[in-house]
Write a protein that holds these residues in place. Structure first.
Motif, short mmCIF file in Angstrom:
data_model
loop_
_atom_site.label_atom_id
_atom_site.label_comp_id
_atom_site.label_asym_id
_atom_site.label_seq_id
_atom_site.Cartn_x
_atom_site.Cartn_y
_atom_site.Cartn_z
N ARG A 1 69.28 68.28 4.19
CA ARG A 1 68.47 69.11 5.10
C ARG A 1 69.29 69.50 6.33
O ARG A 1 68.81 69.39 7.46
N ALA A 2 70.50 69.94 6.10
CA ALA A 2 71.40 70.27 7.20
C ALA A 2 70.79 71.37 8.07
O ALA A 2 70.42 72.43 7.58
N LEU B 1 79.99 72.15 8.37
CA LEU B 1 80.31 71.96 6.95
C LEU B 1 80.13 70.50 6.57
O LEU B 1 79.58 70.21 5.49
N HIS B 2 80.54 69.60 7.42
CA HIS B 2 80.33 68.18 7.16
C HIS B 2 78.84 67.90 6.94
O HIS B 2 78.47 67.19 5.99
N THR C 1 73.09 73.71 1.17
CA THR C 1 72.64 74.63 2.22
C THR C 1 72.66 74.01 3.61
O THR C 1 72.69 72.80 3.79
N GLY C 2 72.63 74.92 4.56
CA GLY C 2 72.47 74.61 5.97
C GLY C 2 71.70 75.75 6.60
O GLY C 2 71.81 76.90 6.17
N VAL C 3 70.90 75.42 7.62
CA VAL C 3 70.06 76.42 8.26
C VAL C 3 70.32 76.43 9.76
O VAL C 3 70.32 75.37 10.41
N SER D 1 68.59 81.57 9.88
CA SER D 1 69.63 82.04 8.96
C SER D 1 70.05 80.89 8.06
O SER D 1 70.36 79.80 8.52
N ARG D 2 70.05 81.17 6.75
CA ARG D 2 70.34 80.14 5.75
C ARG D 2 71.69 80.44 5.11
O ARG D 2 71.97 81.58 4.74
N PHE D 3 72.51 79.42 5.01
CA PHE D 3 73.83 79.54 4.40
C PHE D 3 73.93 78.56 3.25
O PHE D 3 73.34 77.49 3.28
N THR D 4 74.72 78.93 2.26
CA THR D 4 75.21 77.96 1.27
C THR D 4 76.65 77.68 1.68
O THR D 4 77.23 78.40 2.51
N VAL D 5 77.25 76.66 1.11
CA VAL D 5 78.66 76.39 1.39
C VAL D 5 79.48 77.64 1.04
O VAL D 5 80.40 78.02 1.76
N ARG D 6 79.11 78.31 -0.04
CA ARG D 6 79.81 79.54 -0.46
C ARG D 6 79.75 80.62 0.64
O ARG D 6 80.77 81.16 1.05
N THR D 7 78.54 80.91 1.14
CA THR D 7 78.41 81.97 2.15
C THR D 7 78.92 81.51 3.52
O THR D 7 79.40 82.32 4.31
#
Length: 180
Positions: A98-99, A90-91, A149-151, A156-162
């Protein structure tokens, strides 16, 4: 063909891709991602911590319900490590446009961390500390951060929400596993 031979600890590695839980309810534990308030993830994590301390304080915390199923202690150590890992991720999501997340092998972590040999009280304390830490970090999330976002290395791609949904499912699902 995937090798499902249990390692020395008797646990068959979990190779399932659980990312679908960010969109659909989990039929095993009942977690509903649609019910997650993305700006209240910190409070929701904190609300689970007493249940984890209770599960880890039980006399049977070291006992596996079946030879190939983790004990509450092992699940607690896993959740402690998940909370720590997700805090780092999360950080990254909040600070790096480009996390990208390094691989993490939960089964190797369990063996290397000797989860079954840990002290339940120590795991309870460390899980609480890790839970408070990631809860505090989620408390800093603003509405305009939710689509950052983070990948994962598998794409698999995430947003902070997901990502918050994914974390909460893991914590809740394992509470279900330990019947807490």
């Amino acid at each position: 063909m995937t090798d499902t031979t249990p390692p020395a600890d008797g646990i068959v590695p979990d190779t399932k891709d659980w990312t679908w839980v960010v969109e659909r309810p989990c039929p095993e534990c009942g977690f509903d991602p649609a019910a997650v308030d993305p700006l209240a993830v910190g409070d929701t994590v904190r609300a689970t911590l007493p249940r984890w301390r209770e599960a880890l304080g039980r006399e049977d915390a070291r006992e596996r319900p079946a030879p190939a199923v983790w004990s509450p202690l092992e699940y607690g150590a896993h959740v402690r490590d998940v909370l720590t890992l997700f805090d780092r991720r999360l950080h990254l999501m909040l600070t790096d446009d480009r996390a990208a997340f390094d691989d993490w092998d939960q089964d190797a972590a369990a063996l290397e961390g000797r989860y079954a040999e840990a002290e339940p009280a120590t795991v309870a304390t460390d899980l609480t500390t890790a839970g408070d830490r990631i809860a505090d970090r989620f408390d800093t999330v603003r509405p305009d951060d939710l689509e950052r976002t983070g990948v994962r290395s598998n794409g698999s791609r995430f947003t902070v929400r997901t990502f918050g949904r994914y974390l909460l499912h893991d914590v809740d699902h394992h509470l279900h596993d330990v019947e807490a």
